[in-house]
Enzyme design. Structure first.
Site, PDB file in Angstrom:
ATOM      1  N   ARG A  92       0.374  -1.429  -0.313  1.00 31.82           N
ATOM      2  CA  ARG A  92       0.221   0.197   0.203  1.00 31.82           C
ATOM      3  C   ARG A  92       0.799   1.271  -0.126  1.00 31.82           C
ATOM      4  O   ARG A  92       1.767   1.440   0.717  1.00 31.82           O
ATOM      5  CB  ARG A  92      -0.767   0.509   1.062  1.00 31.82           C
ATOM      6  CG  ARG A  92      -1.925  -0.931   1.426  1.00 31.82           C
ATOM      7  CD  ARG A  92      -2.247  -1.262  -0.070  1.00 31.82           C
ATOM      8  NE  ARG A  92      -3.287  -0.479   0.265  1.00 31.82           N
ATOM      9  CZ  ARG A  92      -4.258  -0.048  -1.218  1.00 31.82           C
ATOM     10  NH1 ARG A  92      -4.353  -1.006  -1.722  1.00 31.82           N
ATOM     11  NH2 ARG A  92      -5.252   1.145  -1.454  1.00 31.82           N
ATOM     12  N   ILE A  93       0.426   2.155  -0.733  1.00 32.28           N
ATOM     13  CA  ILE A  93       1.191   3.694  -1.222  1.00 32.28           C
ATOM     14  C   ILE A  93       1.291   4.820   0.084  1.00 32.28           C
ATOM     15  O   ILE A  93      -0.174   3.872   0.851  1.00 32.28           O
ATOM     16  CB  ILE A  93       0.925   4.497  -1.938  1.00 32.28           C
ATOM     17  CG1 ILE A  93       2.182   3.273  -2.990  1.00 32.28           C
ATOM     18  CG2 ILE A  93       1.950   5.431  -1.981  1.00 32.28           C
ATOM     19  CD1 ILE A  93       1.551   3.968  -4.794  1.00 32.28           C
ATOM     20  N   LEU A  94       1.793   5.071   1.324  1.00 30.84           N
ATOM     21  CA  LEU A  94       1.118   5.366   2.874  1.00 30.84           C
ATOM     22  C   LEU A  94       1.376   7.316   1.934  1.00 30.84           C
ATOM     23  O   LEU A  94       2.602   7.450   1.298  1.00 30.84           O
ATOM     24  CB  LEU A  94       2.485   5.193   3.617  1.00 30.84           C
ATOM     25  CG  LEU A  94       2.243   3.660   4.039  1.00 30.84           C
ATOM     26  CD1 LEU A  94       3.396   3.302   4.790  1.00 30.84           C
ATOM     27  CD2 LEU A  94       1.306   3.262   4.556  1.00 30.84           C
ATOM     28  N   HIS A 110      13.063  -3.239  -0.954  1.00 31.46           N
ATOM     29  CA  HIS A 110      12.936  -2.734  -2.666  1.00 31.46           C
ATOM     30  C   HIS A 110      13.298  -3.167  -3.374  1.00 31.46           C
ATOM     31  O   HIS A 110      14.288  -2.955  -3.661  1.00 31.46           O
ATOM     32  CB  HIS A 110      13.130  -1.248  -2.885  1.00 31.46           C
ATOM     33  CG  HIS A 110      12.435  -0.786  -4.033  1.00 31.46           C
ATOM     34  ND1 HIS A 110      10.597  -0.717  -4.125  1.00 31.46           N
ATOM     35  CD2 HIS A 110      12.553  -0.368  -5.705  1.00 31.46           C
ATOM     36  CE1 HIS A 110      10.534  -0.962  -5.477  1.00 31.46           C
ATOM     37  NE2 HIS A 110      11.290  -0.542  -6.594  1.00 31.46           N
TER      38      HIS A 110
HETATM   39  C1  GAR Z   1       9.933  -8.561  -2.080  1.00 33.63           C
HETATM   40  O1  GAR Z   1      10.975  -8.807  -2.756  1.00 33.63           O
HETATM   41  C2  GAR Z   1      10.258  -7.574  -1.671  1.00 33.63           C
HETATM   42  O2  GAR Z   1      11.137  -7.156  -2.225  1.00 33.63           O
HETATM   43  C3  GAR Z   1       8.532  -6.284  -1.994  1.00 33.63           C
HETATM   44  O3  GAR Z   1       7.987  -7.681  -3.092  1.00 33.63           O
HETATM   45  C4  GAR Z   1       8.471  -8.694  -1.832  1.00 33.63           C
HETATM   46  C5  GAR Z   1       7.373  -9.570  -1.230  1.00 33.63           C
HETATM   47  O4  GAR Z   1       7.691 -10.700  -0.683  1.00 33.63           O
HETATM   48  N1  GAR Z   1       8.410  -5.678  -2.071  1.00 33.63           N
HETATM   49  C6  GAR Z   1       8.134  -4.152  -2.969  1.00 33.63           C
HETATM   50  O5  GAR Z   1       7.662  -4.788  -4.502  1.00 33.63           O
HETATM   51  C7  GAR Z   1       7.831  -3.135  -2.576  1.00 33.63           C
HETATM   52  N2  GAR Z   1       8.006  -1.573  -3.209  1.00 33.63           N
HETATM   53  P1  GAR Z   1       7.376 -11.276   0.726  1.00 33.63           P
HETATM   54  O6  GAR Z   1       6.242 -11.424   1.289  1.00 33.63           O
HETATM   55  O7  GAR Z   1       8.044 -12.918   0.273  1.00 33.63           O
HETATM   56  O8  GAR Z   1       8.664 -10.775   1.731  1.00 33.63           O
END
Ligand code: GAR
Length: 198
Positions: A92-94, A110
């Site tokens: 979610r964007i905060l 990220h």
């Molecule tokens: C991860 O790859 C994280 O870097 C990315 O979501 C995935 C979550 O995996 N986050 C984003 O894209 C944030 N913009 P997980 O639920 O297994 O930790």
């Protein structure tokens, strides 16, 4: 004094598990809450299995009312009293109003080498750009999306036959190494960036 950490998730929670499992022994922090905006997030059960209190605040009933959703989030967080919030796949964007409340205390991971590829579809964008290196970044959360001070990066080589899926699969273990390393340093009051090169 031991730092209290809240971890916010939206999905599988593998980064949350890596963070939670790292917070033991002489680690300066402990997990006090795992919170998801999706009541069905698989990570919630993983957190319960680790004996961490969990909470789900479904964003959907709030519709476009971001302030309402964030007020609920804020109330829950104020009850848990975290010193540090880790966004770990929290999708979610905060709003700037919310990030301002926690600035300097909220981290995010990220899946790109920021400042490259803020936002979504980072693996596809890295491949389309012909990048020879890809990676992930842990940074402090500020008002602008994926933009705060960088606290660590893990870098890996892109292979000729990589697809978005293979990049994502190879990157995830690096995320699991980087985020706990950054959190340990951050919780000890050290903001020196952690740099991992695989
Ligand atoms: C991860 O790859 C994280 O870097 C990315 O979501 C995935 C979550 O995996 N986050 C984003 O894209 C944030 N913009 P997980 O639920 O297994 O930790």
């Amino acid at each position: 004094m031991t730092k209290r950490v809240a971890i916010l998730i939206s999905g599988g929670g593998s980064n949350m598990v890596a963070l939670a499992q790292s917070m033991c022994g002489d680690h300066p922090a402990r997990p006090v809450l795992v919170l998801s905006n999706d009541p069905l997030a698989a990570g919630l059960a993983k957190a319960r299995a680790l004996n961490i209190p969990t909470c789900a605040i479904d964003h959907k009933p709030y519709g476009k009312d971001r302030a309402g959703f964030e007020a609920a989030l804020q109330q829950t967080l104020e009850t848990a009293q975290p010193d540090i919030i880790c966004l770990a796949g929290f999708m979610r964007i905060l709003t700037p109003e919310f990030t301002a409340k926690w600035e300097g205390r909220m981290l995010n991971i990220h899946p790109s080498l920021l400042p490259k590829y803020k936002g979504l579809h980072t693996h596809t964008r890295a491949l389309e750009a012909g990048d020879t290196a890809h990676g992930c970044t842990v940074h402090e959360v500020t008002a602008a999306l994926d933009d705060g001070p960088i606290l660590g990066q893990a870098r890996m080589k892109v292979r000729a036959d990589d697809t978005p899926d293979t990049l994502a699969a190879r990157l995830l273990p690096l995320e699991h190494a980087l985020y706990p390393a950054v959190l340990r340093r951050f919780a000890a009051g050290d903001r020196t960036p952690v740099m991992l090169d695989r």
